[in-house]
Design an enzyme around this catalytic site. Structure first.
Site, PDB file in Angstrom:
ATOM      1  N   ASP A 133       0.890  -1.442  -0.129  1.00 22.52           N
ATOM      2  CA  ASP A 133       0.100  -0.060  -0.117  1.00 22.52           C
ATOM      3  C   ASP A 133       0.876   1.541  -0.002  1.00 22.52           C
ATOM      4  OD1 ASP A 133       0.690  -0.624   2.668  1.00 22.52           O
ATOM      5  OD2 ASP A 133      -0.866  -0.736   3.484  1.00 22.52           O
ATOM      6  N   ASN A 186      -7.886  -2.817  14.675  1.00 21.75           N
ATOM      7  CA  ASN A 186      -8.773  -3.534  13.763  1.00 21.75           C
ATOM      8  C   ASN A 186      -9.063  -4.132  13.375  1.00 21.75           C
ATOM      9  OD1 ASN A 186      -8.115  -2.348  12.188  1.00 21.75           O
ATOM     10  ND2 ASN A 186      -9.262  -0.295  11.426  1.00 21.75           N
ATOM     11  N   HIS A 214      -7.432  -4.558   9.678  1.00 18.72           N
ATOM     12  CA  HIS A 214      -6.903  -4.265   8.432  1.00 18.72           C
ATOM     13  C   HIS A 214      -5.699  -5.425   7.932  1.00 18.72           C
ATOM     14  CE1 HIS A 214      -4.538  -0.496  10.070  1.00 18.72           C
ATOM     15  NE2 HIS A 214      -3.304  -0.951   9.196  1.00 18.72           N
ATOM     16  N   GLU A 227      -9.540  -2.452   5.247  1.00 18.35           N
ATOM     17  CA  GLU A 227     -10.415  -1.643   6.806  1.00 18.35           C
ATOM     18  C   GLU A 227     -11.165  -2.775   6.753  1.00 18.35           C
ATOM     19  OE1 GLU A 227      -8.766  -0.187   8.920  1.00 18.35           O
ATOM     20  OE2 GLU A 227      -8.687   1.769   8.004  1.00 18.35           O
TER      21      GLU A 227
HETATM   22  C1  GLP Z   1      -0.534   0.011   9.064  1.00 23.70           C
HETATM   23  C2  GLP Z   1       0.035  -1.069   7.202  1.00 23.70           C
HETATM   24  C3  GLP Z   1       0.113  -2.038   7.538  1.00 23.70           C
HETATM   25  C4  GLP Z   1       0.414  -2.499   9.160  1.00 23.70           C
HETATM   26  C5  GLP Z   1      -0.293  -2.317  10.054  1.00 23.70           C
HETATM   27  C6  GLP Z   1       0.039  -1.973  11.842  1.00 23.70           C
HETATM   28  O1  GLP Z   1      -1.608   1.036   8.869  1.00 23.70           O
HETATM   29  N1  GLP Z   1      -0.925  -0.404   6.735  1.00 23.70           N
HETATM   30  O2  GLP Z   1       0.430  -2.995   6.209  1.00 23.70           O
HETATM   31  O3  GLP Z   1       0.074  -3.796   8.741  1.00 23.70           O
HETATM   32  O4  GLP Z   1      -0.865  -0.713  10.099  1.00 23.70           O
HETATM   33  O5  GLP Z   1       0.967  -1.586  11.759  1.00 23.70           O
HETATM   34  P1  GLP Z   1       2.294  -1.539  13.208  1.00 23.70           P
HETATM   35  O6  GLP Z   1       3.403  -2.719  12.321  1.00 23.70           O
HETATM   36  O7  GLP Z   1       2.530   0.586  12.693  1.00 23.70           O
HETATM   37  O8  GLP Z   1       1.793  -1.785  13.993  1.00 23.70           O
END
Ligand code: GLP
Length: 259
Positions: A67, A136, A138, A143
């Site tokens: 992304d 959440n 995702h 989402e």
């Molecule tokens: C972000 C990314 C995801 C990631 C998630 C968790 O928003 N788009 O690909 O896995 O949130 O992030 P973190 O590893 O900082 O908890």
């Protein structure tokens, strides 16, 4: 789903990097699906250490990222282009033409989604897709409520995701409201998926992932329909699961314990 329980973030990163390095050694022209966020940072550091020490080569590897934010220039410190370049790409011997990411700065975002799907189709999707998980549920930026049939698309970030990611920005207002993300159907076309979950803030999501049903409102549950998913989870992220009787967890051993 194979679950590897590890003690802590360090161990999670070691086990994850080992799996990725093995993949690259066994299949030097593999397609790696890569993620951003705080969780894979140490894994990436360990890939770089291994590259320096053991000269594991990425010359024939292609990478595709999950992304990118809409509206952040590629050189913005919080763009995922920047993240990937500074934390991984510039420190390995990847060929720049083999690095693929969605571009959140183009004027026609729908065309960009099509372009990215064509690349994914051409590469035949990741051989190994690395994923984190949002609190959440995702994955990528899919989402809650995203249909599992979705290809690459422009998504509206939920308030909870913007709040969670605000820690990387100076102010919540600076966190973009939209992103381009590989859809769940693209993620599920990966031959193998490796999801990392670390820390207490992921405990509820991990519990839902392990004991919940397939549910559009919990995007990570889509992984239940995939044949080759490994989840590496540390003890803080497993906290809620340890309370559940019917999932017995044995002591984690060095290098991770398969459940
Ligand atoms: C972000 C990314 C995801 C990631 C998630 C968790 O928003 N788009 O690909 O896995 O949130 O992030 P973190 O590893 O900082 O908890």
């Amino acid at each position: 789903m194979k679950i590897i329980a590890v003690n802590d973030y360090e161990e999670l990163s070691k086990v994850a990097s080992k799996i990725i390095i093995e993949k690259v050694k066994n299949q030097p022209d593999c397609v790696l699906g890569l993620a951003t966020g705080g969780t894979p940072e140490k894994t990436y550091q360990l890939l770089i250490e291994d590259f320096k020490r053991n000269a594991t080569t990425y010359q024939n590897v292609n990478t595709v990222n999950l992304d990118e934010y809409v509206g952040l220039p590629n050189n913005h410190p919080q763009s995922y282009h920047s993240y990937m370049f500074h934390k991984l790409f510039k420190l390995l011997d990847l060929k720049s033409e083999n690095i693929h990411m969605p571009d959140g700065m183009v004027s026609d975002l729908q065309e960009e989604c099509k372009r990215y799907d064509m690349i994914l189709d051409h590469l035949n999707y990741p051989d190994l897709q690395l994923l984190g998980i949002g609190s959440n549920g995702h994955i990528g930026f899919n989402e809650p409520g995203s249909p599992f049939s979705q290809k690459t698309y422009v998504t509206t970030l939920s308030e909870s995701t913007r709040l969670a990611n605000a820690r990387f920005f100076n102010h919540l207002d600076e966190v973009p409201s939209h992103a381009i993300t590989m859809g769940i159907s693209g993620i599920l076309k990966s031959k193998e998926i490796l999801l990392l979950a670390s820390g207490e803030s992921k405990a509820k999501a991990v519990k839902e992932l392990l004991v919940g049903e397939l549910d559009m409102n919990f995007p990570a549950s889509a992984l239940k329909s995939h044949k080759h998913v490994t989840i590496i989870v540390d003890s803080l992220a497993l906290k809620e699961v340890r309370k559940i009787k019917d999932i017995e967890l044995s002591e984690a051993t060095c290098g991770g314990h398969e459940i």
